[in-house]
Enzyme design. Structure first.
Site, PDB file in Angstrom:
ATOM      1  N   ASN A   8       0.870  -1.177   0.000  1.00  7.14           N
ATOM      2  CA  ASN A   8       0.000   0.000   0.000  1.00  7.14           C
ATOM      3  C   ASN A   8       0.907   1.227   0.000  1.00  7.14           C
ATOM      4  O   ASN A   8       1.492   1.571   1.023  1.00  7.14           O
ATOM      5  CB  ASN A   8      -0.893  -0.028   1.256  1.00  7.14           C
ATOM      6  CG  ASN A   8      -1.767   1.208   1.361  1.00  7.14           C
ATOM      7  OD1 ASN A   8      -1.801   2.042   0.442  1.00  7.14           O
ATOM      8  ND2 ASN A   8      -2.488   1.327   2.462  1.00  7.14           N
ATOM      9  N   LYS A  10       0.097   4.293  -0.375  1.00  2.96           N
ATOM     10  CA  LYS A  10      -0.525   5.510   0.197  1.00  2.96           C
ATOM     11  C   LYS A  10      -0.236   6.724  -0.700  1.00  2.96           C
ATOM     12  O   LYS A  10      -0.181   6.574  -1.915  1.00  2.96           O
ATOM     13  CB  LYS A  10      -0.068   5.698   1.653  1.00  2.96           C
ATOM     14  CG  LYS A  10      -0.296   4.430   2.488  1.00  2.96           C
ATOM     15  CD  LYS A  10      -0.104   4.609   3.969  1.00  2.96           C
ATOM     16  CE  LYS A  10      -0.340   3.274   4.679  1.00  2.96           C
ATOM     17  NZ  LYS A  10      -0.254   3.370   6.139  1.00  2.96           N
ATOM     18  N   HIS A  94      -9.635   1.296   4.751  1.00  6.67           N
ATOM     19  CA  HIS A  94      -8.381   1.463   5.507  1.00  6.67           C
ATOM     20  C   HIS A  94      -8.628   2.433   6.665  1.00  6.67           C
ATOM     21  O   HIS A  94      -9.409   3.371   6.535  1.00  6.67           O
ATOM     22  CB  HIS A  94      -7.292   2.000   4.570  1.00  6.67           C
ATOM     23  CG  HIS A  94      -5.932   1.944   5.177  1.00  6.67           C
ATOM     24  ND1 HIS A  94      -5.491   2.877   6.087  1.00  6.67           N
ATOM     25  CD2 HIS A  94      -4.921   1.055   5.024  1.00  6.67           C
ATOM     26  CE1 HIS A  94      -4.261   2.556   6.462  1.00  6.67           C
ATOM     27  NE2 HIS A  94      -3.887   1.461   5.848  1.00  6.67           N
ATOM     28  N   GLU A  96      -6.991   4.820   7.742  1.00  6.79           N
ATOM     29  CA  GLU A  96      -6.747   6.233   7.408  1.00  6.79           C
ATOM     30  C   GLU A  96      -7.970   6.819   6.707  1.00  6.79           C
ATOM     31  O   GLU A  96      -8.304   7.993   6.893  1.00  6.79           O
ATOM     32  CB  GLU A  96      -5.479   6.345   6.540  1.00  6.79           C
ATOM     33  CG  GLU A  96      -4.234   6.110   7.397  1.00  6.79           C
ATOM     34  CD  GLU A  96      -3.038   5.533   6.654  1.00  6.79           C
ATOM     35  OE1 GLU A  96      -3.024   5.550   5.416  1.00  6.79           O
ATOM     36  OE2 GLU A  96      -2.119   5.046   7.347  1.00  6.79           O
ATOM     37  N   GLU A 164      -5.420  -4.742  10.607  1.00  2.00           N
ATOM     38  CA  GLU A 164      -4.415  -3.692  10.801  1.00  2.00           C
ATOM     39  C   GLU A 164      -4.720  -2.929  12.089  1.00  2.00           C
ATOM     40  O   GLU A 164      -5.543  -1.997  12.075  1.00  2.00           O
ATOM     41  CB  GLU A 164      -4.435  -2.710   9.624  1.00  2.00           C
ATOM     42  CG  GLU A 164      -4.140  -3.330   8.284  1.00  2.00           C
ATOM     43  CD  GLU A 164      -3.532  -2.311   7.316  1.00  2.00           C
ATOM     44  OE1 GLU A 164      -2.471  -2.614   6.762  1.00  2.00           O
ATOM     45  OE2 GLU A 164      -4.096  -1.223   7.136  1.00  2.00           O
ATOM     46  N   GLY A 170       2.615   2.273  10.978  1.00  2.00           N
ATOM     47  CA  GLY A 170       3.664   3.289  10.911  1.00  2.00           C
ATOM     48  C   GLY A 170       4.350   3.580  12.232  1.00  2.00           C
ATOM     49  O   GLY A 170       5.085   4.557  12.359  1.00  2.00           O
ATOM     50  N   SER A 208       3.409  -2.060  10.463  1.00  2.00           N
ATOM     51  CA  SER A 208       4.851  -2.138  10.761  1.00  2.00           C
ATOM     52  C   SER A 208       5.497  -3.465  10.370  1.00  2.00           C
ATOM     53  O   SER A 208       6.421  -3.938  11.038  1.00  2.00           O
ATOM     54  CB  SER A 208       5.115  -1.828  12.244  1.00  2.00           C
ATOM     55  OG  SER A 208       4.725  -0.500  12.535  1.00  2.00           O
TER      56      SER A 208
HETATM   57  P1  13P Z   1       2.981   0.399   7.721  1.00  2.00           P
HETATM   58  O1  13P Z   1       3.478  -0.882   7.119  1.00  2.00           O
HETATM   59  O2  13P Z   1       3.741   1.602   7.263  1.00  2.00           O
HETATM   60  O3  13P Z   1       2.847   0.311   9.204  1.00  2.00           O
HETATM   61  O4  13P Z   1       1.494   0.632   7.145  1.00  2.00           O
HETATM   62  C1  13P Z   1       0.585  -0.401   7.216  1.00  2.00           C
HETATM   63  C2  13P Z   1      -0.592  -0.031   6.415  1.00  2.00           C
HETATM   64  O5  13P Z   1      -1.306   0.902   6.731  1.00  2.00           O
HETATM   65  C3  13P Z   1      -0.856  -0.829   5.199  1.00  2.00           C
HETATM   66  O6  13P Z   1      -2.123  -0.593   4.712  1.00  2.00           O
END
Ligand code: 13P
Length: 250
Positions: A8, A10, A94, A96, A164, A170, A208
């Site tokens: 992903n 982003k 997601h 976010e 997640e 992150g 992560s």
């Molecule tokens: P990270 O791997 O940066 O923690 O992000 C995970 C994520 O949001 C994947 O959709």
């Protein structure tokens, strides 16, 4: 076989980035492609990435789709549009998008139906907050997210769920691998018992994931793969993670 490792990206990327990433990935990937890999770039670059990655077996998907097929909805992109560009999957719900764009489980449900109607595999993201985790509410929160997202989408021909934890995204923190395994087991139980007509293909872990922790996660029986943010931006690291997955899952 279903998608196993999904990148992903982003809000990252450019044409130059896509080229460099592909070079680094192909240089380091061992080629034993027992798994199906996917990349979800910003939608603007779906087409570009498709042309760059023509010779490798990597599926391209989107990070989001609209809940409607057409209409006066400035700025949105439909499931049929991404399908026409060759996308195999779309990430949906997601955390976010839930937090920054106020997506509810009901909206997510409509998006799942749009994806299914267009033969795009939805990757439904669920996850608990740090507070919910600390108060031992993880299972309840996840169960509610699943039920609300699926109750009106209970005949999806294919579905992938990505667990997640919001606090793991992150942050460099992850739950213990055994904890992830038992959460995944619960997710599979809930979907199979409550929604027997849904074709649940796999449950991925996200938050992560990197080259260092990949093997401890992939050793878990109920971890079918991973949805990877930060570490997937590095073509080399994504390739190394894919190599670990392939070694453990032959
Ligand atoms: P990270 O791997 O940066 O923690 O992000 C995970 C994520 O949001 C994947 O959709």
């Amino acid at each position: 076989m279903s998608l196993c490792l999904v990148a992903n990206w982003k809000l990252n990327g450019s044409k130059e980035f896509n080229h460099q990433w592909a070079l680094e990935f192909l240089r380091n990937f061992n080629g034993n492609n027992f798994s199906i890999l996917g990349i979800a770039p910003a939608s603007l670059y779906i087409d570009h990435l498709k042309t760059i990655l023509t010779d490798c077996d990597i599926e391209i998907g989107s990070q989001n789709i609209d809940l409607e097929e057409t209409g006066a909805r400035t700025g949105e992109i439909s499931a049929s549009m991404i399908k026409e560009l060759g996308c195999a999957f779309s990430i949906i719900g997601h955390s976010e998008r839930r937090m920054l764009f106020h997506e509810t489980n009901q909206m997510i449900c409509q998006k799942l139906i749009q994806a299914d109607n267009n033969s795009v595999i939805p990757i439904l993201c669920i996850g608990e907050s740090a507070e919910e985790n600390q108060s031992n509410n993880t299972f309840n929160v996840l169960e509610q997210q699943i039920i609300e997202a699926l109750e009106n989408a209970n005949e999806l021909s294919a579905l992938i769920i990505a667990y997640e934890p919001v606090w793991a995204i992150g942050s460099g923190k992850t739950p213990k691998p055994e904890e992830i395994n038992s959460v995944h087991e619960m997710i599979k139980d809930v979907v199979q018992s409550r929604f027997p007509k849904i074709g649940l293909e796999s449950v991925l872990y996200g938050g992560s994931v990197n080259f260092k922790n990949a093997s401890s996660l992939f050793e878990q029986k109920n971890v079918d793969g991973a949805l990877i943010g930060g570490a997937s931006l590095d073509g080399r690291e994504f390739a190394l993670i894919a190599n670990v997955f392939n070694e453990l899952r032959v």
